[in-house]
Design a protein around this motif. Structure first.
Motif, PDB file in Angstrom:
ATOM      1  N   UNK A  82       0.849  -1.183   0.000  1.00  9.65           N
ATOM      2  CA  UNK A  82       0.000   0.000   0.000  1.00  9.65           C
ATOM      3  C   UNK A  82       0.888   1.237   0.000  1.00  9.65           C
ATOM      4  N   UNK A  83       0.292   2.410   0.134  1.00 10.22           N
ATOM      5  CA  UNK A  83       1.048   3.659   0.070  1.00 10.22           C
ATOM      6  C   UNK A  83       1.911   3.893   1.311  1.00 10.22           C
ATOM      7  N   UNK A  84       1.729   3.052   2.342  1.00  8.28           N
ATOM      8  CA  UNK A  84       2.483   3.214   3.585  1.00  8.28           C
ATOM      9  C   UNK A  84       3.580   2.158   3.734  1.00  8.28           C
ATOM     10  N   UNK A  85       3.913   1.485   2.620  1.00  5.13           N
ATOM     11  CA  UNK A  85       4.960   0.456   2.614  1.00  5.13           C
ATOM     12  C   UNK A  85       4.639  -0.712   3.527  1.00  5.13           C
ATOM     13  N   UNK A  86       3.349  -0.982   3.705  1.00  7.15           N
ATOM     14  CA  UNK A  86       2.918  -2.222   4.352  1.00  7.15           C
ATOM     15  C   UNK A  86       2.837  -3.280   3.260  1.00  7.15           C
ATOM     16  N   UNK A  87       3.674  -4.291   3.343  1.00 11.88           N
ATOM     17  CA  UNK A  87       3.749  -5.279   2.270  1.00 11.88           C
ATOM     18  C   UNK A  87       3.339  -6.662   2.769  1.00 11.88           C
ATOM     19  N   UNK A  88       2.955  -7.486   1.805  1.00  6.17           N
ATOM     20  CA  UNK A  88       2.650  -8.887   2.080  1.00  6.17           C
ATOM     21  C   UNK A  88       2.906  -9.651   0.793  1.00  6.17           C
ATOM     22  N   UNK A  89       3.143 -10.957   0.903  1.00  7.27           N
ATOM     23  CA  UNK A  89       3.428 -11.702  -0.316  1.00  7.27           C
ATOM     24  C   UNK A  89       3.523 -13.190  -0.059  1.00  7.27           C
ATOM     25  N   UNK A  90       3.788 -13.937  -1.145  1.00  4.37           N
ATOM     26  CA  UNK A  90       3.957 -15.382  -1.020  1.00  4.37           C
ATOM     27  C   UNK A  90       4.695 -15.910  -2.239  1.00  4.37           C
ATOM     28  N   UNK A  91       5.263 -17.087  -2.096  1.00  4.17           N
ATOM     29  CA  UNK A  91       5.918 -17.798  -3.199  1.00  4.17           C
ATOM     30  C   UNK A  91       5.053 -18.981  -3.581  1.00  4.17           C
ATOM     31  N   UNK A 268     -21.175 -28.483   3.749  1.00  2.00           N
ATOM     32  CA  UNK A 268     -21.872 -28.016   4.943  1.00  2.00           C
ATOM     33  C   UNK A 268     -21.231 -26.827   5.617  1.00  2.00           C
ATOM     34  N   UNK A 269     -20.010 -26.508   5.239  1.00  2.00           N
ATOM     35  CA  UNK A 269     -19.301 -25.361   5.792  1.00  2.00           C
ATOM     36  C   UNK A 269     -18.148 -25.008   4.848  1.00  2.00           C
ATOM     37  N   UNK A 270     -17.455 -23.923   5.152  1.00  2.00           N
ATOM     38  CA  UNK A 270     -16.313 -23.525   4.311  1.00  2.00           C
ATOM     39  C   UNK A 270     -15.224 -22.919   5.182  1.00  2.00           C
ATOM     40  N   UNK A 271     -13.991 -23.125   4.764  1.00  2.00           N
ATOM     41  CA  UNK A 271     -12.854 -22.499   5.438  1.00  2.00           C
ATOM     42  C   UNK A 271     -11.911 -21.959   4.372  1.00  2.00           C
ATOM     43  N   UNK A 272     -11.681 -20.656   4.412  1.00  3.08           N
ATOM     44  CA  UNK A 272     -10.794 -20.003   3.449  1.00  3.08           C
ATOM     45  C   UNK A 272      -9.515 -19.589   4.162  1.00  3.08           C
ATOM     46  N   UNK A 273      -8.373 -19.878   3.539  1.00  8.45           N
ATOM     47  CA  UNK A 273      -7.071 -19.535   4.116  1.00  8.45           C
ATOM     48  C   UNK A 273      -6.426 -18.415   3.317  1.00  8.45           C
ATOM     49  N   UNK A 274      -5.993 -17.384   3.992  1.00  2.00           N
ATOM     50  CA  UNK A 274      -5.335 -16.248   3.341  1.00  2.00           C
ATOM     51  C   UNK A 274      -3.984 -16.687   2.796  1.00  2.00           C
ATOM     52  N   UNK A 275      -3.704 -16.364   1.539  1.00  2.00           N
ATOM     53  CA  UNK A 275      -2.437 -16.739   0.923  1.00  2.00           C
ATOM     54  C   UNK A 275      -1.262 -15.981   1.523  1.00  2.00           C
TER      55      UNK A 275
END
Length: 295
Positions: A82-91, A268-275
């Motif tokens: 973002x504009x505040x240099x908060x970064x996130x990522x993955x391989x 019957x349900x769902x689980x989503x994992x953030x990359x």
């Protein structure tokens, strides 16, 4: 020392330089994704590049995504800032690890392979800006230098480095990570260009200098010695994920009524994992039914 982003203008406005120390955020990414050394180096370089390039984002809501996609075993390396240099990522494959290359360094180019670099800037307009170039080497810094030359037509030197080594626990940790971007702006003289080329060519690698105890500001001071330096700024940067259950809910809604109903009927349900941070967000059958009813 905490991670930080530094920028300045020099030589009467003819040079712009942006530097960052990112050891902490790269180590945090290594821990989250449990990356092997080669994957750590690749991800750390792209995260550092995202920190540096965050300086081009002017508004609070702006964001940028850097995508390296190739035919090598790591498959892809993604970073968002973002504009505040908060970064996130993955391989793509965090376990990717290759023998050292002919220079005795982690073989990031071999891990990435041949493919393309795509940079997407969401500036709040109707459509995000997207620029794509073929990969030159897969080593990240060289590819980004090419991107600036081709897509933005700015002569640019990009230097990135991640040093990985064993800690007291025997596990490989990030010993240091950082980099800089130096750009020539209109008005740069041939003499200035020659001086900077000589200094850059004689400069040791970023990781060598950081590991010796130099700071990014020390490295930049060597490059710009004798030139006036103005417009200096220094701000923190870090690995920050902004995922939430609400955002995951929107992702589920985007699947559409039929697919959501199928999930309800079969699972019957769902689980989503953030990359990006591997946080799991669970949705009960009742919550899924509510989503279907409100589509």
């Amino acid at each position: 020392m905490s991670d930080y982003l530094y920028s300045a203008v020099a030589a009467e406005g003819a040079v712009r330089i942006i530097g960052a120390e990112t050891s902490g955020l790269t180590e945090k990414a290594r821990k989250i994704h449990n990356t092997a050394p080669t994957a750590t180096a690749a991800l750390g370089r792209v995260l550092t590049a995202a920190v540096l390039m965050s300086k081009s984002l002017k508004n609070e809501e702006d964001s940028m995504t850097i995508q390296f996609r190739g035919d090598g075993p790591i498959r892809c390396v993604i970073a968002v800032t973002d504009a505040f240099a908060n970064v996130r990522g993955y391989a793509g494959d965090p376990a990717c690890d290759l023998p050292l290359n002919e220079k005795g360094k982690l073989d990031v180019g071999g891990a990435v392979g041949k493919g393309y670099l795509n940079i997407i800037k969401d500036l709040g307009l109707k459509e995000p800006y997207s620029g794509t170039i073929p990969l030159v080497s897969g080593e990240i810094a060289e590819d980004l230098s090419c991107y600036f030359a081709v897509s933005e037509q700015i002569p640019t030197v990009v230097s990135l480095g991640v040093l990985v080594g064993p800690g007291n626990d025997g596990e490989n940790h990030v010993l240091c990570s950082g980099g800089f971007i130096l750009q020539l702006l209109p008005g740069a003289s041939e003499e200035l260009i020659t001086v900077l080329e000589e200094r850059i060519n004689s400069l040791a690698s970023v990781t060598t200098l950081l590991n010796e105890g130099k700071s990014i500001k020390d490295i930049i001071a060597v490059l710009l010695e004798g030139f006036d330096i103005t417009d200096e700024t220094e701000t923190p940067c870090g690995y920050v994920c902004n995922c939430s259950k609400e955002k995951m809910e929107k992702a589920l809604i985007s699947l559409g009524r039929d697919e959501l109903q199928e999930i309800i009927d079969t699972q019957g349900q769902a689980e989503l994992t953030c990359q990006f941070c591997l946080s799991a967000h669970s949705f009960s059958k009742e919550e899924l039914i509510s989503l279907v009813e409100n589509i």
